[in-house]
Design an enzyme around this catalytic site. Structure first.
Site, PDB file in Angstrom:
ATOM      1  N   TYR A  28      18.293   4.620 -63.926  1.00 20.02           N
ATOM      2  CA  TYR A  28      18.273   3.230 -64.376  1.00 20.02           C
ATOM      3  C   TYR A  28      18.168   2.295 -63.167  1.00 20.02           C
ATOM      4  O   TYR A  28      17.356   1.367 -63.154  1.00 20.02           O
ATOM      5  CB  TYR A  28      19.528   2.916 -65.183  1.00 20.02           C
ATOM      6  CG  TYR A  28      19.580   1.503 -65.693  1.00 20.02           C
ATOM      7  CD1 TYR A  28      18.891   1.138 -66.847  1.00 20.02           C
ATOM      8  CD2 TYR A  28      20.308   0.526 -65.028  1.00 20.02           C
ATOM      9  CE1 TYR A  28      18.933  -0.160 -67.311  1.00 20.02           C
ATOM     10  CE2 TYR A  28      20.348  -0.775 -65.488  1.00 20.02           C
ATOM     11  CZ  TYR A  28      19.663  -1.115 -66.636  1.00 20.02           C
ATOM     12  OH  TYR A  28      19.700  -2.401 -67.089  1.00 20.02           O
ATOM     13  N   LYS A  32      15.052  -0.370 -62.054  1.00 20.42           N
ATOM     14  CA  LYS A  32      15.231  -1.795 -61.772  1.00 20.42           C
ATOM     15  C   LYS A  32      14.723  -2.145 -60.380  1.00 20.42           C
ATOM     16  O   LYS A  32      14.127  -3.194 -60.168  1.00 20.42           O
ATOM     17  CB  LYS A  32      16.698  -2.201 -61.941  1.00 20.42           C
ATOM     18  CG  LYS A  32      17.211  -2.012 -63.359  1.00 20.42           C
ATOM     19  CD  LYS A  32      16.324  -2.722 -64.354  1.00 20.42           C
ATOM     20  CE  LYS A  32      16.698  -2.463 -65.779  1.00 20.42           C
ATOM     21  NZ  LYS A  32      15.734  -3.029 -66.725  1.00 20.42           N
ATOM     22  N   VAL A  61      25.969 -10.557 -68.325  1.00 17.22           N
ATOM     23  CA  VAL A  61      26.103 -11.709 -69.213  1.00 17.22           C
ATOM     24  C   VAL A  61      26.660 -11.152 -70.522  1.00 17.22           C
ATOM     25  O   VAL A  61      26.144 -10.170 -71.050  1.00 17.22           O
ATOM     26  CB  VAL A  61      24.749 -12.400 -69.452  1.00 17.22           C
ATOM     27  CG1 VAL A  61      24.904 -13.563 -70.418  1.00 17.22           C
ATOM     28  CG2 VAL A  61      24.148 -12.870 -68.139  1.00 17.22           C
TER      29      VAL A  61
END
Length: 140
Positions: A28, A32, A61
């Site tokens: 992952y 990115k 978030v």
């Protein structure tokens, strides 16, 4: 965009694009980081056509998706955890903050900004706090 000789491409990555060894799986984090590499490559290739290419890499978030991924915990608890992980205290990253960054990078105010990975992480990537340990402590 090439015929118009103008444009703005904006990718969204994540803080993992600059911060290794966090709580995220290796594949992952690599994916990115690849977006940041693509940003920089396209910046070089498309700049001659007046096309700007940038990336935004936010930290956590407390969106419904993140909350679901953390077992459905409430927004306040997620925000408190994120704040304890960040270097910048007394500030909470909201979706609107990321949207404002996108508006800046996509708009005319950033007409000379290209190849940037705007990391919105409260200083996390500069301190590289051990999130895995904090998760164990905070969530049990």
């Amino acid at each position: 965009m090439i015929p118009a000789q103008t444009g703005s491409i904006l990718f969204t990555s994540r803080f993992a694009s600059v911060c290794y060894g966090a709580m995220l799986p290796y594949a992952y984090a690599v994916s990115k980081h690849a977006l940041v590499g693509l940003t920089k490559n396209l910046c070089v290739e498309l700049g001659q056509y007046g096309i700007r290419v940038n990336c935004i890499s936010p930290f956590g978030v407390a969106t419904p998706l993140l909350r679901k991924g953390l077992g459905g915990i409430d927004q306040k608890t997620v925000e408190e955890f994120i704040c304890t992980s960040a270097n910048l205290k007394e500030a909470v990253l909201k979706a609107n903050d990321v949207a404002e960054a996108a508006l800046y990078l996509g708009g005319d105010d950033s007409k000379y900004v290209s190849g940037l990975n705007l990391v919105i992480d409260g200083g996390y990537s500069t301190t590289n706090v051990a999130v895995r340990e904090q998760m164990k402590e905070y969530f049990g």
